[in-house]
Design an enzyme around this catalytic site. Structure first.
Site, short mmCIF file in Angstrom:
data_model
loop_
_atom_site.label_atom_id
_atom_site.label_comp_id
_atom_site.label_asym_id
_atom_site.label_seq_id
_atom_site.Cartn_x
_atom_site.Cartn_y
_atom_site.Cartn_z
N THR A 114 -11.55 34.93 -12.32
CA THR A 114 -12.90 34.59 -12.77
C THR A 114 -13.83 35.77 -12.52
O THR A 114 -14.71 36.07 -13.33
CB THR A 114 -13.39 33.34 -12.00
OG1 THR A 114 -12.33 32.38 -12.02
CG2 THR A 114 -14.64 32.76 -12.62
N SER B 275 -5.85 30.71 -0.87
CA SER B 275 -6.79 30.32 -1.93
C SER B 275 -6.15 29.28 -2.85
O SER B 275 -6.79 28.30 -3.25
CB SER B 275 -7.19 31.58 -2.72
OG SER B 275 -8.11 31.26 -3.72
N HIS C 1 -2.17 33.38 -17.06
CA HIS C 1 -1.47 33.45 -15.77
C HIS C 1 0.04 33.61 -16.00
O HIS C 1 0.81 33.57 -15.04
CB HIS C 1 -1.69 32.18 -14.96
CG HIS C 1 -3.07 32.03 -14.37
ND1 HIS C 1 -3.77 33.07 -13.82
CD2 HIS C 1 -3.86 30.93 -14.22
CE1 HIS C 1 -4.94 32.63 -13.38
NE2 HIS C 1 -5.02 31.34 -13.61
N LYS D 176 -5.52 32.53 -8.70
CA LYS D 176 -6.35 32.75 -7.50
C LYS D 176 -6.41 34.21 -7.02
O LYS D 176 -6.73 34.48 -5.87
CB LYS D 176 -5.91 31.85 -6.32
CG LYS D 176 -5.70 30.41 -6.64
CD LYS D 176 -6.70 29.82 -7.59
CE LYS D 176 -8.08 29.61 -7.00
NZ LYS D 176 -8.98 29.03 -8.07
N ALA D 177 -6.13 35.13 -7.95
CA ALA D 177 -6.16 36.56 -7.57
C ALA D 177 -7.49 37.23 -7.88
O ALA D 177 -7.66 38.42 -7.60
CB ALA D 177 -5.03 37.29 -8.29
S1 PPS Z 1 -8.20 30.85 -11.06
O1 PPS Z 1 -8.32 29.37 -10.88
O2 PPS Z 1 -6.79 31.27 -10.99
O3 PPS Z 1 -8.86 31.33 -12.26
O4 PPS Z 1 -8.92 31.44 -9.77
P1 PPS Z 1 -9.37 32.95 -9.59
O5 PPS Z 1 -10.67 33.15 -10.25
O6 PPS Z 1 -8.26 33.84 -9.94
O7 PPS Z 1 -9.54 33.09 -8.02
C1 PPS Z 1 -10.53 32.43 -7.27
C2 PPS Z 1 -10.69 33.21 -5.99
O8 PPS Z 1 -11.47 34.40 -6.29
C3 PPS Z 1 -12.62 34.39 -5.47
N1 PPS Z 1 -13.76 35.02 -6.16
C4 PPS Z 1 -14.47 36.03 -5.65
N2 PPS Z 1 -14.33 36.71 -4.47
C5 PPS Z 1 -15.24 37.69 -4.21
N3 PPS Z 1 -16.28 37.98 -5.04
C6 PPS Z 1 -16.45 37.33 -6.22
N4 PPS Z 1 -17.47 37.62 -7.01
C7 PPS Z 1 -15.51 36.30 -6.55
N5 PPS Z 1 -15.37 35.46 -7.60
C8 PPS Z 1 -14.29 34.69 -7.34
C9 PPS Z 1 -12.87 32.90 -5.21
O9 PPS Z 1 -13.78 32.70 -4.17
C10 PPS Z 1 -11.46 32.46 -4.93
O10 PPS Z 1 -10.97 32.95 -3.68
P2 PPS Z 1 -11.08 32.15 -2.27
O11 PPS Z 1 -10.32 32.98 -1.29
O12 PPS Z 1 -10.46 30.81 -2.49
O13 PPS Z 1 -12.53 32.09 -1.96
#
Ligand code: PPS
Length: 300
Positions: free
Chosen positions: A55, A143, A113, A51-52
């Protein structure tokens, strides 16, 4: 669409201690093959605590390398097939190792991870480029909490109060946030092919972070190319895009919480009570006292 042949998992997995961290069987079932994974010198490892911003950075890298060349890839291959999750073994899709070994691309973009000490050693031996993204503990915890609520292949999160206690204790899938961010930070002091990024910097100035990343990767991207990438990786664009929003995964119940939830810095303020925040800060000071690593929990 490729690789979407799996149905809803109804039983949530148990959390257990393995190799010194907490994991579920989805990440230990293929352990030996993960540890034996043969990296190639041009592989790029995307490493994060869950969740850092995994993606987000995965899609940025994918567009930087393959955005122009293969238009159909952008409309038909979900991000989790383009960037395999190395240690995963979800049984209904190929293992992360098999997906990585069958990637047709050069470079291969591979997600993990795992904490630094459990990363398969061939990545270090091959001197692969590693892109690490870290996110401040409070927003990361929030998150992760919502992710565990909605993702049926994660252990049950309990209520928020329970949850932050477990987060502080490192009793989460992939272990302690504190050890994870600190471990890669330390590694960077001696392993120079590691680019350490912060989610907060990406939110504040994505273009600047894109420039720094391109320079680390020795990619010469024009302003126009960067602008194109920026438009595609904006939160709203990724939230709408079925290839990046995880809406193709049945285990994730978006009516509970969407994968692309808020994408903000500072959402923790809507979750922590004053008492929880004080307790968290006190614990944080102790856990992080021996590191030069600094996070921002808000941006102006
Ligand atoms: S995972 O399941 O570990 O792969 O999740 P991960 O992709 O690391 O984290 C998901 C959080 O990243 C936010 N996110 C973004 N934030 C801003 N801009 C963009 N483009 C973006 N893409 C992914 C996503 O919303 C999740 O955070 P939270 O705080 O839950 O919204």
């Amino acid at each position: 669409m490729e690789g979407l042949n799996f149905s809803l998992i109804t039983t949530r997995p148990e959390l257990f201690e393995y190799e010194g961290i907490f994991l579920t069987h989805y990440f230990t079932d293929n352990w030996e093959n993960v540890q034996k994974f043969q990296a190639r010198p041009d592989d790029i490892l995307i490493a994060t605590y869950p969740k850092a911003g995994t993606t987000w950075i995965s899609y940025i890298l994918d567009l930087l390398y393959f955005g122009g060349a293969e238009p159909e890839r952008q409309t038909s291959v979900p991000i989790y097939m383009r960037v395999p999750f190395l240690e995963s073994n979800f049984h209904k899709i190929p293992t992360g190792v098999d997906l990585a070994n069958n990637l047709p691309t050069t470079p291969r973009l591979i997600k993990t991870h795992l904490p630094v000490q459990l990363v398969p050693k061939s990545f270090w031996e091959q001197n692969c480029k590693v892109v690490y993204v870290a996110r401040n503990a409070k927003d990361n915890a929030v998150s992760y909490f919502h992710f565990e609520r909605m993702n049926q292949s994660q252990p049950t999160p309990g209520d928020w109060n329970d949850y932050i206690q477990k987060f502080m204790d490192g009793k989460k899938v992939f272990g302690s946030w504190y050890d994870h961010v600190h471990g890669f930070w330390e590694k960077k002091q001696t392993y120079f092919n590691l680019h350490y990024m912060f989610f907060e910097d990406m939110v504040e100035n994505t273009d600047h972070e894109l420039e720094r990343l391109s320079s680390f990767l020795n990619l010469s991207t024009s302003k126009e190319e960067r602008e194109k990438v920026l438009n595609n990786v904006h939160f709203d664009a990724m939230r709408q895009n079925k290839m990046t929003n995880y809406s193709t995964i049945p285990n994730m119940i978006f009516s509970i919480s969407p994968f692309m939830r808020k994408g903000k810095v500072g959402d923790w303020k809507n979750h922590f009570t004053v008492a929880q925040n004080e307790q968290f800060d006190k614990h944080y000071k102790v856990k992080m006292k021996n590191t030069t690593l600094k996070f921002r929990t808000e941006i102006s």
